[in-house]
Structures are given as structure tokens and as C-alpha cells.
Design an enzyme around this catalytic site. Sequence first.
Site, short mmCIF file in Angstrom:
data_model
loop_
_atom_site.label_atom_id
_atom_site.label_comp_id
_atom_site.label_asym_id
_atom_site.label_seq_id
_atom_site.Cartn_x
_atom_site.Cartn_y
_atom_site.Cartn_z
N ALA A 175 -23.54 37.58 5.09
CA ALA A 175 -24.50 36.80 5.90
C ALA A 175 -24.87 35.47 5.24
O ALA A 175 -24.35 35.10 4.20
CB ALA A 175 -25.75 37.64 6.13
N TYR A 178 -22.94 32.47 3.03
CA TYR A 178 -22.21 32.66 1.76
C TYR A 178 -20.74 32.98 2.05
O TYR A 178 -20.29 32.88 3.20
CB TYR A 178 -22.92 33.74 0.93
CG TYR A 178 -24.34 33.34 0.60
CD1 TYR A 178 -24.60 32.15 -0.11
CD2 TYR A 178 -25.44 34.09 1.02
CE1 TYR A 178 -25.90 31.75 -0.39
CE2 TYR A 178 -26.74 33.69 0.73
CZ TYR A 178 -26.97 32.52 0.04
OH TYR A 178 -28.25 32.12 -0.24
N ARG A 225 -23.87 43.21 5.95
CA ARG A 225 -24.87 42.33 6.58
C ARG A 225 -24.15 41.10 7.13
O ARG A 225 -23.34 40.49 6.44
CB ARG A 225 -25.92 41.90 5.55
CG ARG A 225 -27.09 41.20 6.20
CD ARG A 225 -28.21 40.90 5.23
NE ARG A 225 -29.49 41.17 5.87
CZ ARG A 225 -30.64 40.64 5.48
NH1 ARG A 225 -30.71 39.81 4.46
NH2 ARG A 225 -31.76 40.93 6.11
N GLY A 316 -38.90 42.44 4.43
CA GLY A 316 -38.70 41.61 3.25
C GLY A 316 -40.01 41.13 2.64
O GLY A 316 -40.60 41.80 1.79
C1 FNR Z 1 -34.37 36.55 1.18
N1 FNR Z 1 -33.36 37.05 2.00
C2 FNR Z 1 -32.18 37.50 1.44
N2 FNR Z 1 -31.19 38.00 2.22
C3 FNR Z 1 -30.08 38.55 1.69
O1 FNR Z 1 -29.21 39.01 2.42
N3 FNR Z 1 -29.94 38.60 0.32
C4 FNR Z 1 -30.86 38.10 -0.53
O2 FNR Z 1 -30.72 38.20 -1.74
C5 FNR Z 1 -32.01 37.49 0.05
N4 FNR Z 1 -32.96 36.92 -0.74
C6 FNR Z 1 -34.16 36.48 -0.21
C7 FNR Z 1 -35.16 36.02 -1.04
C8 FNR Z 1 -36.38 35.64 -0.52
C9 FNR Z 1 -37.42 35.17 -1.44
C10 FNR Z 1 -36.60 35.72 0.87
C11 FNR Z 1 -37.92 35.36 1.45
C12 FNR Z 1 -35.61 36.17 1.70
C13 FNR Z 1 -33.62 37.31 3.43
C14 FNR Z 1 -34.34 38.65 3.61
O3 FNR Z 1 -33.50 39.74 3.29
C15 FNR Z 1 -34.86 38.86 5.05
O4 FNR Z 1 -33.77 38.80 5.95
C16 FNR Z 1 -35.91 37.85 5.44
O5 FNR Z 1 -36.87 37.69 4.43
C17 FNR Z 1 -36.60 38.21 6.75
O6 FNR Z 1 -37.33 39.40 6.64
P1 FNR Z 1 -38.94 39.38 6.51
O7 FNR Z 1 -39.24 38.78 5.18
O8 FNR Z 1 -39.47 38.53 7.64
O9 FNR Z 1 -39.35 40.81 6.63
C1 8K6 Z 2 -34.67 29.28 10.32
C2 8K6 Z 2 -34.87 29.32 8.98
C3 8K6 Z 2 -34.40 29.28 7.82
C4 8K6 Z 2 -34.39 29.42 6.57
C5 8K6 Z 2 -34.59 29.50 5.36
C6 8K6 Z 2 -35.21 29.72 4.26
C7 8K6 Z 2 -35.54 30.13 3.15
C8 8K6 Z 2 -36.01 30.71 2.09
C9 8K6 Z 2 -35.53 31.67 1.24
C10 8K6 Z 2 -34.38 31.77 0.55
C11 8K6 Z 2 -33.39 32.66 0.36
C12 8K6 Z 2 -32.47 32.88 -0.62
C13 8K6 Z 2 -32.63 32.77 -1.97
C14 8K6 Z 2 -33.78 32.53 -2.73
C15 8K6 Z 2 -33.75 32.05 -4.06
C16 8K6 Z 2 -34.85 31.95 -4.88
C17 8K6 Z 2 -36.19 31.87 -4.45
C18 8K6 Z 2 -36.75 30.67 -3.91
#
Ligand code: FNR
Ligand code: 8K6
Length: 347
Positions: A175, A178, A225, A316
Site C-alpha cells: 500500500a 511503496y 495491504r 491506528g
Molecule cells: C501510519 N500508517 C501506516 N500504514 C502502514 O501500512 N504501515 C505503516 O508503517 C504506517 N505507519 C503509520 C504511522 C503513523 C504515525 C500514522 C498516523 C499512520 C497508516 C495507518 O496504518 C492507518 O491506515 C491510518 O493511521 C488510518 O487509521 P486511523 O489512524 O485513522 O485509525
Molecule cells: C489524504 C491524506 C494523506 C496523507 C498523509 C499523511 C500522513 C502522515 C503519516 C505518515 C505515515 C508514514 C510514516 C511515518 C513516519 C514517521 C512519523 C512522522
Amino acid sequence: MNTDLLTPYRLNDTIELKNRVLMAPLTRCMADENLVPTQDMVEYYARRADTGLIISEATIIRPDGQGYPTTPGLFTREQIEGWKKVTDAVHANGGKMFAQLWHVGRVAHPHFFDGEVLAPSAIGVEGSVPRMRELTYITPKAATTDDIKSLIADFAKAAENAIEAGFDGVEIHGANGYLIDQFLHYEANVREDEYGQTPQNMARFALEVTDAVIAAVGNERTALRVTPGAYFNMSEDNRDKAVFDYLLPELEKRNLAYLHGGIFDDSTTFESLEGKTTSEFLRAGYKGVLVGVGSYSFESAKAAINEGKFDLIAIGRPLIANSDYISKVTNGEELVPYSDEMLAELK
Ligand code: FNR
Ligand code: 8K6
């Protein structure tokens, strides 16, 4: 039907979850300098073992898969031993845990490793590494067929390492823009060989990785995913839908543990998916176990599951803010709201 999310759910003959609430994969960038999980990570995950399944933060399968500082790996002996401490602590608390297997493709940065940045095509993405903004992304090298073979083998090897490290299974990270997702979208994939140009070819890498992981650890321990609508490090193309229309029934045949949509807010609709949301699109094309995600509360997730929109929910940010999420929703207690500052510390 009024399904209680807090009762057990049988994923398949191998795995039963004690409830339907999964911890979403959450990158925290807090492994040590050798990308080994730390004691703080052991405790952070163990505190969340009352969720039905913890999905680990994305974990790189090999050095050139890294695009963020101190994200953990699953390719050295030390990393496997480090994860063993995490899975032992989660199991001791009665939980289950999958490892999310990651290669970032074109958003890798050579600052983190010696070697080339690999992607389906030599098309870079604008921007720079989060938390290290001085590192701007470079134009990747289009992977050769031999590179592709070695990437597939390394996903399978990392899956084997995950089982050795005590994980109950793996979620392949296909997803969020990447490596695997880059093959699945026209914006990042202009290959002219058997991995590009047609839906069948563009889905080939995702399916070959999935098949290699299944061969290594079994279909009941393999999940995936995906992000059919491009929204992160990728731009939308109306041709993308056909790739996923081909991919989803192929995945269904493989009897995965589950399929998981990647999205931050599942009310987001995509023009490229004919106006559907991520979960609507996935549910229409995939009859196996589906995990929903993206800005759900416990109540809205329960409603969505009862309406048949998906089978399990991944949570999350609320689980970053509330390690005791399950006990709070069980007792109807108020949750602490998430804020980005919470990312500075593993609590
Ligand atoms: C993520 N998300 C994410 N997704 C994934 O596939 N691998 C990852 O390592 C990460 N890392 C990550 C870090 C941080 C800080 C955030 C906020 C989000 C996306 C995450 O799995 C999830 O799809 C979203 O956060 C939406 O769910 P919530 O937070 O609205 O419940
Ligand atoms: C429509 C919306 C889109 C998206 C994006 C946002 C982001 C935030 C989170 C990031 C996810 C991946 C990795 C985090 C790395 C370190 C922490 C900041």
C-alpha cells in the site's frame, strides 16, 4: 445482525482472534541504529496485546528498502532476536502479532544504505524524507528482471524470518505508494516488459511476492495491504482501477488470512475508483476476509461491520493515544484524543 466487535473471530483454521479490533501498522522510527527493536518497543507492543491482532510497524525486508530513519528490519540475526522479545511479550499477555513486510521502492534513500534505489521505473517522486528534510528523493533505477527476482526472494526470506521471530503471520505492505504499490499504478510503472502496461502484467509483481510468501509461511499466515486509490507518494490515474479489478479475484483465489485497505480516512472517494471509497471498492471485488481502516471510531467501525462493509477493523492513531483502547471501549470510557506530538515518545 448485531455483531459485537469484542467477541472472538476465526480468521481461518490456524488463527483465532480474541476480538475484531486490530492495531493498524504504525511506523514509529524508534528501532536502534542497527534497526533492531528496543526494550521500549517490547513494552509498547505488549501493552496493546488485548487487541485481536497487532500488526507491527512497517519492517524493512532488506537494506535498500529503507526510506525513514530507524525503522526496524527483519533481515539480520540481531533483528530476528529483537523481534522475538516483542512477540514473546505480546504472547505472554495473550495477544497475537503479524509483521508488516516493507520495501519503500522509489522513496528509499541511499543515505540509509550502500547501493541503488530500485523501483519499477525510473520515475522519481517530489519531496524528501520525513524528519530528515535535507534528504530529497532521487530518481530510482528501473529494476531489472534479476532485481525483481531477488526482491521477491527477499520478501519470502523476511516472511520466514518473521515466523522464526515468533510472529503469528505477516502482512505484506502493498500500500501507500511503496514498492509493490508502485508496480500497481500507471504513474509509477511505465515498464514495457511482463511487469508493465497491462493490468495482468502490472499485478504480476504483487502476486509473485504474495505467492512466494505463501510458499514460505502458508496462506493462513499471509495477509496483504493495498491502496487501490492513489493518495500518498503517488498520483491517481483512471486506468489504475483495471489493475485492481484483475488483482482482487486473483487474491481471492489465494485464501489469504485477510486483505487490508490502506487509507487515512475511509470516507475519501476516488475518481479513479468511479467515486467509491477504499472499502467500498475492495468489498465489491473481494469476498474474503476484509479489514477496514481509516478514521473510524469504535462505534462507526461497529456500524460498518454490521452493515457488511468489512469484517474486521484496524485502529491506528487512537491506539497511539490510548494503549488501553480495548479496556476503554469495553467500559465505555472516554478516549484521549490523538495528536502528532505523541509520535515523539513510545507510550
Ligand atoms: C501510519 N500508517 C501506516 N500504514 C502502514 O501500512 N504501515 C505503516 O508503517 C504506517 N505507519 C503509520 C504511522 C503513523 C504515525 C500514522 C498516523 C499512520 C497508516 C495507518 O496504518 C492507518 O491506515 C491510518 O493511521 C488510518 O487509521 P486511523 O489512524 O485513522 O485509525
Ligand atoms: C489524504 C491524506 C494523506 C496523507 C498523509 C499523511 C500522513 C502522515 C503519516 C505518515 C505515515 C508514514 C510514516 C511515518 C513516519 C514517521 C512519523 C512522522
